[in-house]
Write a protein that holds these residues in place. Structure first.
Motif, PDB file in Angstrom:
ATOM      1  N   LEU A 192       0.827  -1.208   0.000  1.00 24.06           N
ATOM      2  CA  LEU A 192       0.000   0.000   0.000  1.00 24.06           C
ATOM      3  C   LEU A 192       0.861   1.258   0.000  1.00 24.06           C
ATOM      4  CD1 LEU A 192      -2.848   1.176   0.158  1.00 24.06           C
ATOM      5  CD2 LEU A 192      -2.647   1.097   2.645  1.00 24.06           C
ATOM      6  N   GLY A 193       1.914   1.262   0.825  1.00 24.05           N
ATOM      7  CA  GLY A 193       2.803   2.429   0.878  1.00 24.05           C
ATOM      8  C   GLY A 193       3.502   2.678  -0.442  1.00 24.05           C
ATOM      9  N   SER A 194       3.944   1.596  -1.090  1.00 21.19           N
ATOM     10  CA  SER A 194       4.619   1.797  -2.379  1.00 21.19           C
ATOM     11  C   SER A 194       3.637   2.224  -3.467  1.00 21.19           C
ATOM     12  CB  SER A 194       5.359   0.528  -2.792  1.00 21.19           C
ATOM     13  OG  SER A 194       4.451  -0.537  -2.959  1.00 21.19           O
ATOM     14  N   THR A 195       2.395   1.762  -3.369  1.00 24.15           N
ATOM     15  CA  THR A 195       1.392   2.201  -4.347  1.00 24.15           C
ATOM     16  C   THR A 195       1.055   3.676  -4.163  1.00 24.15           C
ATOM     17  OG1 THR A 195       0.461  -0.020  -4.374  1.00 24.15           O
ATOM     18  CG2 THR A 195      -0.916   1.732  -5.240  1.00 24.15           C
ATOM     19  N   VAL A 196       0.950   4.105  -2.909  1.00 28.72           N
ATOM     20  CA  VAL A 196       0.650   5.512  -2.634  1.00 28.72           C
ATOM     21  C   VAL A 196       1.835   6.403  -3.006  1.00 28.72           C
ATOM     22  CG1 VAL A 196       0.193   7.155  -0.759  1.00 28.72           C
ATOM     23  CG2 VAL A 196      -1.057   5.000  -0.859  1.00 28.72           C
ATOM     24  N   ALA A 197       3.054   5.918  -2.785  1.00 26.29           N
ATOM     25  CA  ALA A 197       4.243   6.723  -3.052  1.00 26.29           C
ATOM     26  C   ALA A 197       4.629   6.735  -4.525  1.00 26.29           C
ATOM     27  CB  ALA A 197       5.422   6.205  -2.231  1.00 26.29           C
ATOM     28  N   LEU A 198       4.089   5.837  -5.317  1.00 20.03           N
ATOM     29  CA  LEU A 198       4.485   5.726  -6.723  1.00 20.03           C
ATOM     30  C   LEU A 198       4.265   7.011  -7.529  1.00 20.03           C
ATOM     31  CD1 LEU A 198       5.766   3.585  -8.477  1.00 20.03           C
ATOM     32  CD2 LEU A 198       3.506   2.807  -9.125  1.00 20.03           C
ATOM     33  N   PRO A 199       3.160   7.718  -7.381  1.00 16.00           N
ATOM     34  CA  PRO A 199       3.000   8.960  -8.161  1.00 16.00           C
ATOM     35  C   PRO A 199       3.973  10.057  -7.744  1.00 16.00           C
ATOM     36  CG  PRO A 199       0.870   8.179  -7.391  1.00 16.00           C
ATOM     37  CD  PRO A 199       1.902   7.361  -6.726  1.00 16.00           C
ATOM     38  N   ALA A 200       4.473   9.991  -6.513  1.00 17.68           N
ATOM     39  CA  ALA A 200       5.383  11.035  -6.046  1.00 17.68           C
ATOM     40  C   ALA A 200       6.808  10.831  -6.551  1.00 17.68           C
ATOM     41  CB  ALA A 200       5.380  11.082  -4.522  1.00 17.68           C
ATOM     42  N   VAL A 201       7.119   9.643  -7.044  1.00 16.56           N
ATOM     43  CA  VAL A 201       8.470   9.353  -7.543  1.00 16.56           C
ATOM     44  C   VAL A 201       8.553   9.804  -8.995  1.00 16.56           C
ATOM     45  CG1 VAL A 201      10.123   7.504  -8.000  1.00 16.56           C
ATOM     46  CG2 VAL A 201       8.683   7.397  -5.976  1.00 16.56           C
ATOM     47  N   SER A 202       9.601  10.595  -9.292  1.00 18.43           N
ATOM     48  CA  SER A 202       9.683  11.166 -10.634  1.00 18.43           C
ATOM     49  C   SER A 202      10.609  10.381 -11.565  1.00 18.43           C
ATOM     50  CB  SER A 202      10.154  12.618 -10.548  1.00 18.43           C
ATOM     51  OG  SER A 202      11.423  12.669  -9.931  1.00 18.43           O
ATOM     52  N   ARG A 203      11.645   9.789 -11.045  1.00 18.37           N
ATOM     53  CA  ARG A 203      12.604   9.113 -11.918  1.00 18.37           C
ATOM     54  C   ARG A 203      12.101   7.727 -12.298  1.00 18.37           C
ATOM     55  NH1 ARG A 203      18.168   9.627  -8.881  1.00 18.37           N
ATOM     56  NH2 ARG A 203      18.461   7.753 -10.097  1.00 18.37           N
ATOM     57  N   ALA A 204      12.395   7.314 -13.529  1.00 16.58           N
ATOM     58  CA  ALA A 204      11.891   6.040 -14.056  1.00 16.58           C
ATOM     59  C   ALA A 204      12.516   4.842 -13.347  1.00 16.58           C
ATOM     60  CB  ALA A 204      12.166   5.954 -15.554  1.00 16.58           C
ATOM     61  N   ASP A 205      13.800   4.953 -13.011  1.00 19.77           N
ATOM     62  CA  ASP A 205      14.439   3.823 -12.338  1.00 19.77           C
ATOM     63  C   ASP A 205      13.894   3.658 -10.916  1.00 19.77           C
ATOM     64  OD1 ASP A 205      15.629   6.190 -11.567  1.00 19.77           O
ATOM     65  OD2 ASP A 205      17.618   5.307 -11.288  1.00 19.77           O
ATOM     66  N   ARG A 206      13.590   4.754 -10.253  1.00 15.82           N
ATOM     67  CA  ARG A 206      12.984   4.681  -8.915  1.00 15.82           C
ATOM     68  C   ARG A 206      11.563   4.111  -8.991  1.00 15.82           C
ATOM     69  NH1 ARG A 206      16.499   5.252  -4.646  1.00 15.82           N
ATOM     70  NH2 ARG A 206      17.974   6.858  -5.189  1.00 15.82           N
ATOM     71  N   LYS A 207      10.832   4.498 -10.024  1.00 13.62           N
ATOM     72  CA  LYS A 207       9.483   3.949 -10.204  1.00 13.62           C
ATOM     73  C   LYS A 207       9.541   2.438 -10.386  1.00 13.62           C
ATOM     74  CE  LYS A 207       6.886   7.755 -12.144  1.00 13.62           C
ATOM     75  NZ  LYS A 207       5.545   7.907 -11.701  1.00 13.62           N
ATOM     76  N   LYS A 208      10.526   1.987 -11.135  1.00 13.48           N
ATOM     77  CA  LYS A 208      10.685   0.549 -11.354  1.00 13.48           C
ATOM     78  C   LYS A 208      11.006  -0.167 -10.045  1.00 13.48           C
ATOM     79  CE  LYS A 208      12.868  -2.661 -14.508  1.00 13.48           C
ATOM     80  NZ  LYS A 208      13.767  -2.858 -15.629  1.00 13.48           N
ATOM     81  N   GLU A 209      11.871   0.422  -9.224  1.00 14.16           N
ATOM     82  CA  GLU A 209      12.209  -0.170  -7.934  1.00 14.16           C
ATOM     83  C   GLU A 209      11.005  -0.210  -6.995  1.00 14.16           C
ATOM     84  OE1 GLU A 209      15.534   1.744  -6.143  1.00 14.16           O
ATOM     85  OE2 GLU A 209      16.868   1.321  -7.831  1.00 14.16           O
ATOM     86  N   VAL A 210      10.225   0.860  -6.966  1.00 12.14           N
ATOM     87  CA  VAL A 210       9.051   0.913  -6.094  1.00 12.14           C
ATOM     88  C   VAL A 210       7.997  -0.095  -6.567  1.00 12.14           C
ATOM     89  CG1 VAL A 210       7.145   2.382  -5.323  1.00 12.14           C
ATOM     90  CG2 VAL A 210       9.465   3.274  -5.339  1.00 12.14           C
TER      91      VAL A 210
END
Length: 132
Positions: free
Chosen positions: A76-94
């Motif tokens: 749930l935390g990673s789903t909520v935080a996903l829109p706040a992450v801007s970099r593509a590699d960080r999005k992939k990690e989350v």
């Protein structure tokens, strides 16, 4: 004169005992060690009153409820935080973190608990009366 006709028999018996000393000691030690667990497995209800059973039940409770709880919170935390992450590699990690949390926390932990409970109920002597 003394009768010494029995000396070869005494020597043969003493030699026989000396050669069998180690196997006899091993069998005696095994008899002492192997009999004790059999005494502990008399009835299932006696096994259910031990501290080991309480510990096993507590570990099951932690795995059964803690795994999905922690996995669900991470997912749930990673789903909520996903829109706040801007970099593509960080999005992939989350996203990968969310997938792993769902797989291991929500799916595998309850399945592992069910498998271990099945083994304890059907393999461990007295396990069925404890109701793992």
């Amino acid at each position: 004169m003394k009768d010494t006709s029995h000396l070869p028999v005494v020597r043969a018996v003493s030699t026989w005992l000396i050669t069998l000393r180690r196997p006899l000691v091993a069998v005696a030690a095994l008899a002492i060690v192997a009999v004790a667990p059999v005494h502990a497995q008399t009835t299932g209800t006696a096994f259910c009153d031990t501290d080991m059973v309480a510990t096993i039940k507590n570990v099951f409770t932690l795995i059964q409820f803690g795994g999905p709880l922690i996995g669900g919170v991470i997912a749930l935390g990673s789903t909520v935080a996903l829109p706040a992450v801007s970099r593509a590699d960080r999005k992939k990690e989350v996203t990968e973190m969310r997938n792993q949390a769902v797989i291991w926390g929500v799916l595998v932990a309850p399945l592992g608990t069910a498998i271990i409970a099945f083994l304890l109920n059907n393999v461990v002597v007295g396990g069925t009366s404890c109701g793992f």
